[in-house]
Design an enzyme around this catalytic site. Structure first.
Site: not given
Ligand code: ITT
Length: 199
Positions: A71-72, A154
């Protein structure tokens, strides 16, 4: 050989994590390799940690292999920590990266250069059979630009310049991003948890 399943539906995170796990003696699979009907996990936690743990434990109740969930998101000082855990849904529920970046840049339009600090945060949770094996966290500090720049990566990569560099994450080479990013740092810490389990 042990298996590790990267439990994400985000193909960009998956690609970065696969690259970071390459030299571990473990076979890396992803949810799409499993061809299973899996539940949709609602990310309703207040913290990255709560969401990562929820994803890892939930998937580990359905899948027998070790699970790695990520989660990020981006935490922007001038916005009181937003978009934070709502990073992927910042503009609206099904927002594209472009829509999220446009919203962020619009909100930050009048914020002066010296007040544009932000942190990328990544929490990785590892679970098996419904039990949490460990959690690791990585952070990368930088600043938000005034416009989107670059084609790599991304999410918010085109608007984020890591401290000490003059290029955005989207302008830097993906291998270099992995070296310094929040995800790269979290994964380096998670390796010992995974390695302990493989031995
Ligand atoms: P999963 O829950 O299936 O893993 P998700 O895209 O919904 O996929 P998150 O809820 O963790 O994942 O949201 C992460 C968002 O944070 C991601 O869509 C980006 O907008 C941002 N993000 C996270 N890491 C990033 C990175 O390395 N570079 C750019 N944006 C990032």
């Amino acid at each position: 050989m042990e298996h590790l399943v990267i439990a994400t539906n985000n193909k960009n995170k998956k690609r970065e994590l696969e690259e970071l796990l390459k030299d571990l003696k473990i076979e890396v699979l992803t949810l799409s390799d499993l061809d299973m009907h899996l539940p949709h996990v609602i990310e309703d936690g207040r913290t990255f940690r709560q969401n990562a743990v929820k994803k890892a434990i939930t998937f580990s109740r359905y899948i027998k292999e070790m699970i790695l969930a990520d989660d990020s998101g981006l935490v922007v000082d001038a916005l009181g920590g937003k978009p934070g855990v709502r990073s992927s849904r910042f503009a609206h529920t099904k927002a594209t990266d472009g829509e999220n970046n446009s919203k962020l840049l619009a909100l930050m339009k009048h914020v002066p250069a010296k007040e544009r600090q932000a942190n990328f945060v990544c929490v990785l949770a590892i679970a098996k059979n419904g039990t949490l094996l460990g959690v690791s966290k990585g952070e990368c500090s930088g600043t938000i630009g005034f416009e989107a720049k670059g084609e790599n990566g991304f999410g918010y990569d085109p608007v984020f310049t890591p401290n000490g560099y003059n290029l955005t994450f989207a302008q830097l080479k993906p291998s270099f991003k992995n070296r310094i990013s929040h995800r790269g740092q979290a994964l380096r810490k998670a390796r010992s948890i995974i390695e302990k389990y493989i031995e």
